[in-house]
Design an enzyme around this catalytic site. Structure first.
Site, PDB file in Angstrom:
ATOM      1  N   ASP A 167     -12.280  -4.050  13.923  1.00 20.86           N
ATOM      2  CA  ASP A 167     -13.081  -4.258  12.718  1.00 20.86           C
ATOM      3  C   ASP A 167     -14.165  -3.202  12.565  1.00 20.86           C
ATOM      4  O   ASP A 167     -14.645  -2.972  11.460  1.00 20.86           O
ATOM      5  CB  ASP A 167     -13.709  -5.653  12.745  1.00 20.86           C
ATOM      6  CG  ASP A 167     -12.676  -6.739  12.531  1.00 20.86           C
ATOM      7  OD1 ASP A 167     -12.523  -7.181  11.381  1.00 20.86           O
ATOM      8  OD2 ASP A 167     -12.000  -7.139  13.500  1.00 20.86           O
TER       9      ASP A 167
ATOM     10  N   ASN B 122     -13.973  -6.337  17.547  1.00 15.67           N
ATOM     11  CA  ASN B 122     -12.723  -6.935  17.064  1.00 15.67           C
ATOM     12  C   ASN B 122     -12.802  -8.447  17.230  1.00 15.67           C
ATOM     13  O   ASN B 122     -13.774  -8.986  17.762  1.00 15.67           O
ATOM     14  CB  ASN B 122     -11.525  -6.353  17.827  1.00 15.67           C
ATOM     15  CG  ASN B 122     -10.201  -6.686  17.165  1.00 15.67           C
ATOM     16  OD1 ASN B 122     -10.048  -6.533  15.954  1.00 15.67           O
ATOM     17  ND2 ASN B 122      -9.255  -7.168  17.938  1.00 15.67           N
TER      18      ASN B 122
END
Length: 337
Positions: free
Chosen positions: A236, A246
């Site tokens: 992310d 993440n």
């Protein structure tokens, strides 16, 4: 290999998504305005860092499409940006997509408003198409890491329902499976939303690719018994030094992989790299409502009055990562992105 499309934005500006909270059952929902898009992202009807950015770009367009003059365009643009950026603070793709839309308005301020709005619409589609191309290129770049058919463990969902294309980590797995470079696929459930067992398994089933679902807590014994050659996850946000934010649980997998000499790979588009961060030690980690742990689909999973703490993401330090795969290249340690 493209799988299901997680959304449709048609010629009449009608915006439909598949509500991912109901997968593997298909439920189509229409998004009519900025508020609908905000709620879809915030409530995780849409999820996956690249897809969040894409959907936000179309939501931004819906917010500004009826502006009558430049002042109104600027005002609605600012409202859309502030609203959508607040939905998911950890993933950088959201900010990247919204900044791209703002830049379209800034660069074309000399044009009539109706033409600027058309360019905002076109840019949303450009972001979407760019992601699809990036997914394929990531998969092609990753092949160099596979010197034999691999036994792969993956986390969360990083496929079509996360990007709109073939996916990042799951796109690599799909592509490699079609090249006979995958021996076994382990899909961990990924609590508390079960994106692995509900969505990743759904995508692999649709592709007729064999897999096994495992509990999150079984990943250690899989490695202990030498059943895993590599772990491939998405991201992310990625810092310049290679730190990766993440889905919660990624850090645990990275630690287990390091302890058992299992390769740990991260796959994400270049837009996920946030070069304003040298590392992710100070990043904001989204904390979601504890009801998402204590309940699932309306069913209580804990005693009445129980409390919980739900970090939606964690940070995996760069020293636990063997490679970061993007559409540009495969980055290796020492990372200097």
């Amino acid at each position: 290999m493209d799988g299901y499309r997680p959304f449709i934005f048609n010629d009449d500006d009608e915006f439909f998504i598949i509500d991912q909270r109901f997968l593997p059952n298909i439920k189509e929902v229409k998004l009519n305005n900025l508020e609908d898009v905000y709620k879809a992202i915030k409530d995780m009807a849409v999820r996956g860092a690249p897809l969040i950015g894409i959907v936000a770009a179309f939501g931004y367009y819906l917010a500004v499409k009826n502006a009558k003059d430049f002042d109104e365009l600027n005002q609605t643009s600012n409202v859309a940006y502030a609203s959508l950026i607040a939905t998911r603070p950890t993933a950088i793709n959201l900010k990247w997509a919204l900044e791209s839309q703002k830049e379209v308005i800034k660069e074309n301020a000399f044009l009539p408003v109706e033409k600027i709005i058309k360019k905002v619409r076109a840019n949303a589609f450009s972001i979407y198409e760019s992601q699809k191309r990036a997914d394929y290129q990531m998969a092609q770049n990753a092949i160099a890491l596979f010197d034999k058919p691999m036994r792969i463990l993956t986390h969360c969902n990083t496929g079509s329902f996360a990007t709109g294309g073939i996916g990042t980590a799951l796109g690599i797995i799909k592509y490699s499976a079609n090249k006979n470079l995958v021996k076994e696929i382990y899909v961990d459930e990924t609590r508390p939303y079960f994106q692995g067992s509900r969505i990743t398994a759904f995508e692999l089933s649709d592709e007729k690719i064999d897999y096994k679902i495992v509990t999150d807590s079984a990943c250690g014994i899989l490695m202990q018994k030498n059943l895993v050659d590599c772990v491939i996850v998405g991201a992310d946000r990625i810092a310049r030094n290679g730190d990766v934010a993440n889905k919660i649980g990624t850090y645990c997998l990275a630690c287990l992989a390091k302890a058992h000499n299992v390769k740990f790979f991260v796959a994400a588009p270049e837009s996920t790299i946030d070069r304003s961060f040298n590392d992710l030690s100070s990043i904001e980690i989204e904390i979601r409502d504890d009801s998402e742990i204590l309940h699932f689909n309306g069913i209580s999973l804990a005693p009445e009055g129980a409390k919980a703490l739900y970090f939606a993401f964690d940070v995996t330090p760069h020293h636990l990562i063997d490679a970061i795969i993007t559409e540009k290249t495969v980055y290796k340690p020492e990372f200097n992105l």
